[in-house]
Design a protein around this motif. Structure first.
Motif, short mmCIF file in Angstrom:
data_model
loop_
_atom_site.label_atom_id
_atom_site.label_comp_id
_atom_site.label_asym_id
_atom_site.label_seq_id
_atom_site.Cartn_x
_atom_site.Cartn_y
_atom_site.Cartn_z
N GLN A 36 0.86 -1.24 0.06
CA GLN A 36 0.13 0.04 -0.02
C GLN A 36 1.02 1.31 0.11
O GLN A 36 2.05 1.36 0.67
N GLY A 37 0.61 2.27 -0.51
CA GLY A 37 1.19 3.25 -0.89
C GLY A 37 0.96 4.11 -2.02
O GLY A 37 0.34 3.80 -3.14
N ILE A 58 -4.40 1.29 -2.34
CA ILE A 58 -5.04 1.41 -1.08
C ILE A 58 -5.95 0.10 -0.74
O ILE A 58 -6.48 -0.63 -1.69
N LEU A 59 -5.78 -0.23 0.56
CA LEU A 59 -6.55 -1.45 1.17
C LEU A 59 -7.99 -1.26 0.91
O LEU A 59 -8.58 -0.01 1.07
N ILE A 130 7.20 6.33 -3.10
CA ILE A 130 7.38 7.61 -2.28
C ILE A 130 6.88 7.48 -1.05
O ILE A 130 5.89 6.91 -0.82
N THR A 131 7.35 8.51 0.00
CA THR A 131 7.12 8.53 1.32
C THR A 131 5.40 9.24 1.42
O THR A 131 4.70 8.78 2.20
N THR A 132 5.59 10.14 0.83
CA THR A 132 4.28 11.10 0.88
C THR A 132 3.99 12.10 -0.29
O THR A 132 4.57 12.13 -1.35
N LYS A 133 2.45 12.34 -0.32
CA LYS A 133 2.23 13.32 -1.51
C LYS A 133 3.19 14.47 -1.39
O LYS A 133 3.21 15.09 -2.74
N GLU A 134 3.39 14.96 -0.49
CA GLU A 134 4.38 16.39 -0.19
C GLU A 134 5.70 16.08 -1.05
O GLU A 134 6.14 16.94 -1.64
N HIS A 135 6.11 14.68 -1.21
CA HIS A 135 7.25 14.41 -1.85
C HIS A 135 7.19 15.04 -3.40
O HIS A 135 8.11 15.55 -4.01
#
Length: 144
Positions: A36-37, A58-59, A130-135
């Motif tokens: 997931q991610g 997404i689950l 990637i770690t977050t949408k902010e990335h």
């Protein structure tokens, strides 16, 4: 005798591809990875500068996808839907037809026969986790 023939036919039809073993299923990407991610990358594109693609898994089995044709179409595509796992638990098939092999930190886009795309651009058919949408806001995609 008809029953024996029927059973033999069923056995022959069912032997086309062996079922994955219990061990294979237990060690599949679906069961062992944090799949997931959010994944991001730029796929090759014959009619543009690249397909900037972001996929969020997404689950339980849902996805959101955003695609921008770099250098040609200022209108991004956004969509969502569901995906299913193949029998091995290592490949997902989006309801829009895209097929991806799932690894711990990336996905590879596969061809319609479930094979990795080969050739000089083979590694460009990959989206990295990637770690977050902010990335994405802080690291805009490369322009090819």
């Amino acid at each position: 005798m008809k029953n024996v023939s029927f059973i033999v036919i069923l056995l022959l039809l069912g032997c086309g591809q062996p079922a994955p073993s219990v061990e294979d299923i237990a060690t599949s990407s679906r069961n062992t990875l944090q799949w997931q991610g959010i994944y991001h990358g730029v796929f090759p594109c014959p009619s543009c500068d690249g397909m900037d693609t972001t996929i969020e898994l997404i689950l339980p089995n849902h996805y959101i996808i955003h695609t921008v044709r770099l250098g040609s179409d200022p209108h991004p595509y956004s969509g969502n839907g569901t995906f299913k796992w193949d029998n091995t638990g290592n490949i997902i098939i989006l309801d829009r037809g895209h097929i991806y092999q799932v690894y711990s930190e990336h996905l590879y886009l596969l061809d319609v026969q479930f094979n990795r795309i080969t050739g000089p651009d083979a590694e460009r058919y990959r989206v990295n986790k990637i770690t977050t949408k902010e990335h994405l806001k802080n690291n805009p995609p490369e322009q090819y």
